[in-house]
Design an enzyme around this catalytic site. Structure first.
Site, short mmCIF file in Angstrom:
data_model
loop_
_atom_site.label_atom_id
_atom_site.label_comp_id
_atom_site.label_asym_id
_atom_site.label_seq_id
_atom_site.Cartn_x
_atom_site.Cartn_y
_atom_site.Cartn_z
N TYR A 174 -28.97 16.30 22.71
CA TYR A 174 -29.00 15.46 23.90
C TYR A 174 -29.84 16.14 24.75
O TYR A 174 -30.98 15.92 25.65
CB TYR A 174 -27.85 15.42 24.44
CG TYR A 174 -27.67 14.37 25.69
CD1 TYR A 174 -27.92 13.14 25.66
CD2 TYR A 174 -27.64 15.08 27.05
CE1 TYR A 174 -28.07 12.37 26.86
CE2 TYR A 174 -27.37 14.48 28.16
CZ TYR A 174 -27.75 12.83 28.00
OH TYR A 174 -27.59 12.30 29.20
N LYS A 206 -33.70 15.47 26.64
CA LYS A 206 -34.06 15.14 28.13
C LYS A 206 -34.95 16.24 28.51
O LYS A 206 -35.74 16.05 29.47
CB LYS A 206 -32.70 15.22 29.01
CG LYS A 206 -31.67 14.32 28.54
CD LYS A 206 -32.07 12.67 29.12
CE LYS A 206 -31.01 11.86 28.98
NZ LYS A 206 -31.53 10.46 29.02
P1 NDP Z 1 -23.97 3.85 28.88
O1 NDP Z 1 -23.83 4.41 27.48
O2 NDP Z 1 -23.16 3.67 29.84
O3 NDP Z 1 -25.06 2.93 28.77
C1 NDP Z 1 -26.28 2.96 28.17
C2 NDP Z 1 -26.88 1.70 28.08
O4 NDP Z 1 -28.18 1.79 27.21
C3 NDP Z 1 -26.02 0.51 27.17
O5 NDP Z 1 -26.32 -0.52 27.63
C4 NDP Z 1 -26.57 0.68 25.77
O6 NDP Z 1 -26.31 -0.44 24.96
C5 NDP Z 1 -28.27 0.93 25.82
N1 NDP Z 1 -28.92 1.48 24.93
C6 NDP Z 1 -28.35 2.57 24.38
N2 NDP Z 1 -29.26 2.66 23.08
C7 NDP Z 1 -30.18 1.74 23.18
C8 NDP Z 1 -30.94 1.31 22.20
N3 NDP Z 1 -31.37 1.74 21.26
N4 NDP Z 1 -31.65 -0.01 22.65
C9 NDP Z 1 -31.36 -0.47 23.75
N5 NDP Z 1 -30.42 -0.23 24.61
C10 NDP Z 1 -29.88 0.66 24.39
O7 NDP Z 1 -24.96 5.20 29.62
P2 NDP Z 1 -24.95 5.76 31.20
O8 NDP Z 1 -25.16 4.55 32.03
O9 NDP Z 1 -23.87 6.88 31.60
O10 NDP Z 1 -26.64 6.31 31.01
C11 NDP Z 1 -27.56 5.87 31.72
C12 NDP Z 1 -28.81 6.99 31.49
O11 NDP Z 1 -28.24 7.98 32.44
C13 NDP Z 1 -28.92 7.66 29.99
O12 NDP Z 1 -30.06 7.92 30.04
C14 NDP Z 1 -28.21 9.01 30.25
O13 NDP Z 1 -28.67 9.77 29.25
C15 NDP Z 1 -28.31 9.30 31.69
N6 NDP Z 1 -27.50 10.04 31.96
C16 NDP Z 1 -26.11 9.73 32.01
C17 NDP Z 1 -25.08 10.65 32.32
C18 NDP Z 1 -23.85 10.33 32.47
O14 NDP Z 1 -22.83 11.46 32.66
N7 NDP Z 1 -23.19 9.28 32.14
C19 NDP Z 1 -25.33 11.93 33.32
C20 NDP Z 1 -26.90 12.46 33.26
C21 NDP Z 1 -27.70 11.39 32.66
P3 NDP Z 1 -25.13 -0.37 23.75
O15 NDP Z 1 -23.93 0.10 24.50
O16 NDP Z 1 -25.14 -1.75 23.27
O17 NDP Z 1 -25.68 0.56 22.78
#
Ligand code: NDP
Length: 243
Positions: free
Chosen positions: A148, A152
């Protein structure tokens, strides 16, 4: 006039968490939003809340399916590359599958989607703004986060490279780099107080970020208020990266 009226925005990973909140906020601020995600039920639920949002269901890990899905999307002015997976494994147990899946979704899809949108912006001579959702993990090693963190870190360099080459076309590219946010991803990895406690103690503001903290920073970087900012990484981390 609303802040984003007349703009069309594409948000990836908009089914849950931060991406969903960005899609809703952009729609409420007047943008026409295309919400892309992997699970149709999440997109249906989003449309119940915001019927004006257009949805697109595709797995961004699939290059050809992504290309086909985005060919129907039309002109986009604002792009948020938010979709990502966090597949945690100790370094010695990292698998090829987890590595390939993580890099295809977290990095390759951001490149591919940006190429498609930027080519169209350039063809019509329109300005644009792209925000990549990175993480504090791009700058710091965290246990079990080898892959991960690496995705990033690479995403941050992609942001800078895109800013360099797309700047002359008036397309700005920036990232937000949040600390932990208690979304589905955050809860999976940081619910255990034994892990969360030491992390919070390294954050000068003494808390994790809220979804809205990240949304507000993304909207700032998409908006004309950040017109002279490109190639920047904006921490949304309570000061974690300052220490
Ligand atoms: P979530 O897991 O809550 O949501 C991620 C979303 O992305 C889901 O709707 C998921 O769909 C979708 N997704 C994942 N893989 C795919 C794919 N292959 N194709 C299309 N859609 C996809 O994550 P967060 O909201 O927490 O994270 C959002 C961003 O923020 C990410 O880039 C994460 O790395 C970043 N981030 C998050 C942190 C945290 O602590 N939460 C901290 C720092 C950064 P599905 O569930 O159907 O797979």
């Amino acid at each position: 006039m609303e802040r984003f009226s007349g703009r069309r925005a594409l948000v990836t990973g908009a089914g849950k968490g931060i991406g969903r909140a960005v899609a809703v906020a952009l729609s409420r601020a007047g943008a026409q939003v295309v919400a892309l995600s992997r699970t149709q039920a999440d997109l249906d639920d989003l449309r119940k809340e915001c019927p004006n949002i257009q949805t697109l269901c595709v797995d961004l890990g699939d290059w050809d399916a992504t290309e086909a899905a985005l060919s129907q999307v039309g002109d986009i002015d604002l792009l948020v590359n938010n979709a990502a997976v966090a597949l945690l494994q100790p370094f010695l147990e990292v698998t090829k599958d987890a590595f390939d899946r993580s890099f295809s979704v977290n990095l390759r899809a951001a490149l591919q989607v940006s190429q498609i949108i930027a080519r169209k912006l350039i063809a019509r001579g329109a300005p644009g703004a792209i925000v990549n959702v990175s993480s504090q993990a791009s700058h710091r090693a965290l246990s079990d986060h080898t892959v991960y963190c690496s995705t990033k870190s690479a995403l941050d360099m992609l942001t800078k490279s895109m800013a360099l080459e797309l700047g002359p076309h008036k397309i700005r590219v920036n990232s937000v780099n949040p600390t932990v946010v208690m979304t589905k991803m955050g809860r999976l990895n940081w619910t255990d107080p034994q892990k969360a406690g030491p992390m919070i103690s390294r954050i000068p503001l003494g808390k994790f970020a809220e979804v809205d903290d990240v949304v507000n920073s993304i909207l700032f970087l998409l908006s004309d208020q950040s017109n002279m900012t490109t190639g920047a990484m904006l921490p949304v981390d309570g000061g974690f990266l300052a220490c």
